[in-house]
Design an enzyme around this catalytic site. Structure first.
Site, PDB file in Angstrom:
ATOM      1  N   ALA A 143       0.828  -1.205   0.000  1.00 14.97           N
ATOM      2  CA  ALA A 143       0.000   0.000   0.000  1.00 14.97           C
ATOM      3  C   ALA A 143       0.869   1.264   0.000  1.00 14.97           C
ATOM      4  O   ALA A 143       1.969   1.246   0.540  1.00 14.97           O
ATOM      5  CB  ALA A 143      -0.922  -0.007   1.221  1.00 14.97           C
ATOM      6  N   PRO A 144       0.395   2.336  -0.639  1.00 17.69           N
ATOM      7  CA  PRO A 144      -0.928   2.505  -1.253  1.00 17.69           C
ATOM      8  C   PRO A 144      -1.072   1.930  -2.661  1.00 17.69           C
ATOM      9  O   PRO A 144      -2.135   1.979  -3.236  1.00 17.69           O
ATOM     10  CB  PRO A 144      -1.084   4.033  -1.284  1.00 17.69           C
ATOM     11  CG  PRO A 144       0.306   4.548  -1.403  1.00 17.69           C
ATOM     12  CD  PRO A 144       1.163   3.608  -0.605  1.00 17.69           C
ATOM     13  N   GLY A 145       0.029   1.402  -3.228  1.00 21.98           N
ATOM     14  CA  GLY A 145      -0.089   0.693  -4.494  1.00 21.98           C
ATOM     15  C   GLY A 145       0.663   1.284  -5.665  1.00 21.98           C
ATOM     16  O   GLY A 145       0.656   0.703  -6.748  1.00 21.98           O
ATOM     17  N   GLY A 146       1.326   2.419  -5.470  1.00 19.26           N
ATOM     18  CA  GLY A 146       2.032   3.056  -6.580  1.00 19.26           C
ATOM     19  C   GLY A 146       3.116   2.184  -7.183  1.00 19.26           C
ATOM     20  O   GLY A 146       3.251   2.099  -8.414  1.00 19.26           O
ATOM     21  N   LYS A 147       3.877   1.513  -6.352  1.00 21.70           N
ATOM     22  CA  LYS A 147       4.958   0.664  -6.875  1.00 21.70           C
ATOM     23  C   LYS A 147       4.396  -0.609  -7.507  1.00 21.70           C
ATOM     24  O   LYS A 147       4.959  -1.121  -8.474  1.00 21.70           O
ATOM     25  CB  LYS A 147       5.966   0.359  -5.762  1.00 21.70           C
ATOM     26  CG  LYS A 147       6.750   1.600  -5.302  1.00 21.70           C
ATOM     27  CD  LYS A 147       7.758   1.264  -4.224  1.00 21.70           C
ATOM     28  CE  LYS A 147       8.512   2.512  -3.766  1.00 21.70           C
ATOM     29  NZ  LYS A 147       7.644   3.486  -3.086  1.00 21.70           N
ATOM     30  N   ASP A 213       9.253  -2.470   0.262  1.00 28.24           N
ATOM     31  CA  ASP A 213       9.154  -1.016   0.457  1.00 28.24           C
ATOM     32  C   ASP A 213       8.677  -0.819   1.897  1.00 28.24           C
ATOM     33  O   ASP A 213       7.486  -0.709   2.155  1.00 28.24           O
ATOM     34  CB  ASP A 213       8.183  -0.421  -0.564  1.00 28.24           C
ATOM     35  CG  ASP A 213       8.148   1.099  -0.507  1.00 28.24           C
ATOM     36  OD1 ASP A 213       9.232   1.706  -0.412  1.00 28.24           O
ATOM     37  OD2 ASP A 213       7.049   1.668  -0.542  1.00 28.24           O
ATOM     38  N   CYS A 267      11.514   5.700   2.444  1.00 30.49           N
ATOM     39  CA  CYS A 267      11.444   7.124   2.081  1.00 30.49           C
ATOM     40  C   CYS A 267      11.977   7.982   3.240  1.00 30.49           C
ATOM     41  O   CYS A 267      11.440   9.050   3.529  1.00 30.49           O
ATOM     42  CB  CYS A 267      10.035   7.527   1.678  1.00 30.49           C
ATOM     43  SG  CYS A 267       8.765   7.121   2.886  1.00 30.49           S
TER      44      CYS A 267
END
Length: 339
Positions: A143-147, A213, A267
């Site tokens: 989550a949130p799912g971008g990768k 991540d 991050c």
């Protein structure tokens, strides 16, 4: 030299973001020690949301005539050069030097979005993972799912397992996948809510590629913690994150097939959550070796600023004005056959 607690308004009527002084003080001490002279310019970007930038990742499953020409008119250009070691033809991302944000698209049931807005540095873990068609892939903390969406812009995995332990974040992940991925491909995706620390035991040796991540100190958002008490609690809990990250990595290694590779990303700028975690894994796990990603870093050095104190299997993106991407730490490891 501290910045004012009240930030300028980007536009009239926009609510002000306020820096949380207790977090800034903590970062000031830690990152001055860890980053040296580089911290001053990084701090200026992190505390200035009006200079932040957003990349536009196009969705290959939802063609939009005129979108790329519209982006070009607004000063956007392709983010990644074709000379990169791994850059699938379908993977298209646009950035520009100027701050600001391309209009977001709302979720509509039954209709795919045409693009995803994100920090361009968050695509580096995906490019480092080098997923190929037919491979079995695990996104351990998805989550949130971008990768996850970005991985599917690169290749069509044989099986794609997207996991998110947190219930609310898992629902957001499912909505993101529904917004970007067409039905035939969705059937190849399994979304689970397992404890990532247990997946290695539950699914040993099943995956060719794993992305970790990891949950981390999110430097950008933590600086604007609205509740000072929450900020103090976060800083206290920060010391426990590296243990969680280590356990997630151990689980990811167990889930990998021999010969498979994993990418670890955060991050945060924090050395304790980045290089220290990877070093501990390399010291304690005899069946993993570091993988050189310096060619990828060299290929994108025109668009990203990297901290000079990393080794060949890792990189750390430092935000700077005009290239306000990151923070993003990336490291790559490969599992070898146990001796």
């Amino acid at each position: 030299f501290f910045l004012s607690l009240k930030l300028e308004k980007k536009t009239k009527g926009t609510p002000e973001k306020q820096i949380c002084q207790v977090v800034l003080d903590h970062f000031e001490k830690q990152y001055t020690a860890e980053l040296g002279a580089a911290w001053s310019s990084v701090r200026d970007v992190l505390t200035s949301p009006w200079c932040w930038q957003h990349a536009v990742l196009l969705n290959r499953f939802s063609q939009c005539p005129g979108l790329e020409s519209s982006l070009a008119v607004q000063g956007y250009h392709p983010a990644f050069p074709a000379a990169l070691p791994y850059l699938p033809a379908a993977f298209r991302c646009y950035i520009r030097r100027a701050p600001g944000r391309f209009p977001a698209q709302k979720h509509q049931a039954g209709k795919l979005k045409e693009y995803y807005l994100l920090n361009a540095a968050s695509l580096l873990p995906v490019l480092a993972l080098e997923v190929k068609d037919g491979e079995d892939v695990l996104d351990l903390c998805a989550a949130p799912g971008g990768k996850s969406v970005a991985i599917l812009q690169c290749a069509c995995p044989g099986h794609f397992h997207c996991n998110e332990y947190d219930d609310l974040r898992s629902r957001r992940l499912e909505q993101t996948i529904e917004s970007f991925i067409p039905d035939p491909l969705i059937n190849l995706i399994m979304v689970s809510k397992l404890d990532g620390r247990q997946i290695g035991h539950l699914k040993p040796g099943l995956y060719d590629k794993v992305l970790v991540d990891a949950p981390c100190s999110n430097d950008r958002s933590w600086l604007f913690s609205g509740d000072p008490q929450q900020a103090v609690l976060r800083l206290l809990q920060r010391k426990e994150l590296s243990s969680l990250q280590f356990q997630l990595l151990r689980s990811a290694i167990k889930a990998l097939r021999p010969g498979g590779s994993l990418v670890y990303s955060t991050c945060t700028l924090s050395r304790a959550e980045n290089s220290d975690v990877i070093n501990l894994i390399l010291d304690s796990c005899r069946n993993v070796i570091p993988v050189d990603i310096s060619e990828m870093a060299k290929g994108v050095s025109q668009e990203f600023t990297f901290f000079s104190g990393t080794r060949q299997h890792e990189l750390l993106v430092l935000p700077e004005k005009g290239r306000a991407w990151g923070p993003m730490y990336v490291a790559k490891l490969k599992k070898i056959a146990s001796t």
